[in-house]
Design a protein around this motif. Sequence first.
Motif, mmCIF file in Angstrom:
data_model
loop_
_atom_site.group_PDB
_atom_site.id
_atom_site.type_symbol
_atom_site.label_atom_id
_atom_site.label_comp_id
_atom_site.label_asym_id
_atom_site.label_seq_id
_atom_site.Cartn_x
_atom_site.Cartn_y
_atom_site.Cartn_z
ATOM 1 N N VAL A 239 35.517 18.478 19.942
ATOM 2 C CA VAL A 239 35.144 18.999 18.587
ATOM 3 C C VAL A 239 36.033 19.672 18.082
ATOM 4 O O VAL A 239 36.712 20.651 18.824
ATOM 5 N N GLU A 240 36.522 19.343 16.966
ATOM 6 C CA GLU A 240 37.717 19.896 16.074
ATOM 7 C C GLU A 240 37.333 21.475 16.129
ATOM 8 O O GLU A 240 36.264 21.772 15.499
ATOM 9 N N ARG A 241 38.141 22.400 16.669
ATOM 10 C CA ARG A 241 37.744 23.630 16.540
ATOM 11 C C ARG A 241 37.580 24.178 15.120
ATOM 12 O O ARG A 241 36.534 25.203 15.026
ATOM 13 N N ASP A 242 38.388 23.857 14.195
ATOM 14 C CA ASP A 242 38.111 24.485 12.864
ATOM 15 C C ASP A 242 36.834 23.783 12.257
ATOM 16 O O ASP A 242 36.059 24.789 11.456
ATOM 17 N N ARG A 243 36.371 22.747 12.630
ATOM 18 C CA ARG A 243 34.909 22.266 12.161
ATOM 19 C C ARG A 243 33.783 23.005 12.962
ATOM 20 O O ARG A 243 32.954 23.517 12.118
ATOM 21 N N LEU A 244 34.147 23.312 14.059
ATOM 22 C CA LEU A 244 33.097 24.143 14.942
ATOM 23 C C LEU A 244 32.992 25.453 14.301
ATOM 24 O O LEU A 244 31.937 26.220 14.013
ATOM 25 N N LYS A 245 34.228 26.097 13.928
ATOM 26 C CA LYS A 245 34.041 27.498 13.163
ATOM 27 C C LYS A 245 33.482 27.280 11.687
ATOM 28 O O LYS A 245 32.496 28.322 11.559
ATOM 29 N N SER A 246 33.527 26.392 11.174
ATOM 30 C CA SER A 246 33.100 26.140 9.639
ATOM 31 C C SER A 246 31.642 26.218 9.804
ATOM 32 O O SER A 246 30.751 26.836 9.055
ATOM 33 N N ILE A 247 31.240 25.232 11.017
ATOM 34 C CA ILE A 247 29.679 25.278 11.116
ATOM 35 C C ILE A 247 29.118 26.525 11.504
ATOM 36 O O ILE A 247 27.700 27.002 10.976
ATOM 37 N N CYS A 248 29.577 27.031 12.469
ATOM 38 C CA CYS A 248 29.085 28.277 12.712
ATOM 39 C C CYS A 248 28.825 29.355 11.956
ATOM 40 O O CYS A 248 27.972 30.219 11.848
ATOM 41 N N GLU A 249 30.123 29.514 11.084
ATOM 42 C CA GLU A 249 30.033 30.528 9.806
ATOM 43 C C GLU A 249 28.772 29.918 8.777
ATOM 44 O O GLU A 249 28.255 31.063 8.439
ATOM 45 N N MET A 250 28.620 28.923 8.741
ATOM 46 C CA MET A 250 27.334 28.542 7.814
ATOM 47 C C MET A 250 26.187 28.907 8.543
ATOM 48 O O MET A 250 25.165 29.202 7.681
ATOM 49 N N GLN A 251 26.116 28.993 9.812
ATOM 50 C CA GLN A 251 24.883 29.605 10.385
ATOM 51 C C GLN A 251 24.718 31.145 10.549
ATOM 52 O O GLN A 251 23.993 31.519 11.336
ATOM 53 N N GLY A 252 25.838 31.611 9.991
ATOM 54 C CA GLY A 252 25.542 33.209 9.712
ATOM 55 C C GLY A 252 26.533 33.885 10.906
ATOM 56 O O GLY A 252 26.431 35.193 11.049
ATOM 57 N N VAL A 253 27.249 33.149 11.533
ATOM 58 C CA VAL A 253 28.162 33.679 12.784
ATOM 59 C C VAL A 253 29.293 34.514 11.979
ATOM 60 O O VAL A 253 30.033 34.056 11.539
ATOM 61 N N GLU A 254 29.262 35.881 12.244
ATOM 62 C CA GLU A 254 30.601 36.594 12.054
ATOM 63 C C GLU A 254 31.252 36.712 13.196
ATOM 64 O O GLU A 254 30.909 36.833 14.186
ATOM 65 N N LYS A 255 32.684 37.198 12.684
ATOM 66 C CA LYS A 255 33.662 37.339 13.691
ATOM 67 C C LYS A 255 33.669 36.057 14.779
ATOM 68 O O LYS A 255 33.748 36.224 15.878
ATOM 69 N N PHE A 256 33.812 34.900 14.172
ATOM 70 C CA PHE A 256 33.749 33.651 15.314
ATOM 71 C C PHE A 256 34.913 33.804 16.020
ATOM 72 O O PHE A 256 34.661 33.527 17.149
ATOM 73 N N GLU A 257 36.005 34.276 15.657
ATOM 74 C CA GLU A 257 37.117 34.051 16.433
ATOM 75 C C GLU A 257 37.096 34.986 17.762
ATOM 76 O O GLU A 257 37.413 34.269 18.741
#
Length: 297
Positions: A239-257
């Motif tokens: 899975v493309e990392r940036d896509r995973l980050k975007s989806i997780c942030e849409m789900q309310g994940v803060e401080k993904f990095e």
Amino acid sequence: MKYQELFDGDEILKSEAFKELEKPLIDLIARTSMWVDPGKVTNAPVYPDVKRGYPKQKGQVIDGIRIDDNTYANRAIKNAISKDAGFVNYVTCHIWPGTTYDERYHTRLANLVLIPQVVAALSDHCPSVIDVLKYRAFELYGWYPEEESEPERPDYYPEEWGEMVSESVPLSDMECNLDEYFTEDDHNLELEEYNNNREEIEIEKVRRKVFGWRYKPGQICSTILDEYMTLSQNGKCPVERDRLKSICEMQGVEKFEGNYNQMKNFGLRNHAKVFQENNGYVSLWLPVSTFIKGLYK
């Protein structure tokens, strides 16, 4: 190693001879086992950051959890029953199988019982004894692990149980500072042990932690892994990392990095290494991929 013939001592539990002894043995355990007075039992472990682990890990702190054999559980129940009494040839047994490897239950008094050494092994290997002990703990304390169902009264349940030791011990007296027992050298050995065996330690950490993430949604690690498994079709494709980050942030994940990095990199205090990354694409770390796919299947 392959054996031409394998002898299993637990087969005795299926024999007619054992079935004749089963009820008398259960009665014997009931009369001789020692339990903590319900008035002394709290809704938390006596030592909240301690659990059992591999023998060679004893004394280490892994991901904030002190690895024990049975020392802390033994201390917890004996101090709770009586700080002045001596206990000879009694074994500290956990009521619910497997819970000694969970820091929530390893030193929880409602999960502990003292049983004479000569019959203590039955609490690990005899289902009818285990069921009786589960119900006794529920009867006394109204407790069972949150992942389990309320125990039912077994078909055979002893009417006579041993009397409890009458002694008042303040709960505060049963608490202790874990660091009191460990030196700076112990903590240095923890880091050395991790560096020497980091892959083995990470695999064990993943097996312990991911199971909890899988069945306790809402945590950041749980959300990141859940979204990855969905996007990757249960780990079949990167899975493309940036896509995973975007989806997780849409789900309310803060401080993904920061959280993602602790799920990708080795580290003594990381969350658990479940991912590996190559050219911006995320996949499951190979040593644990089969285990994780099995949980999500």
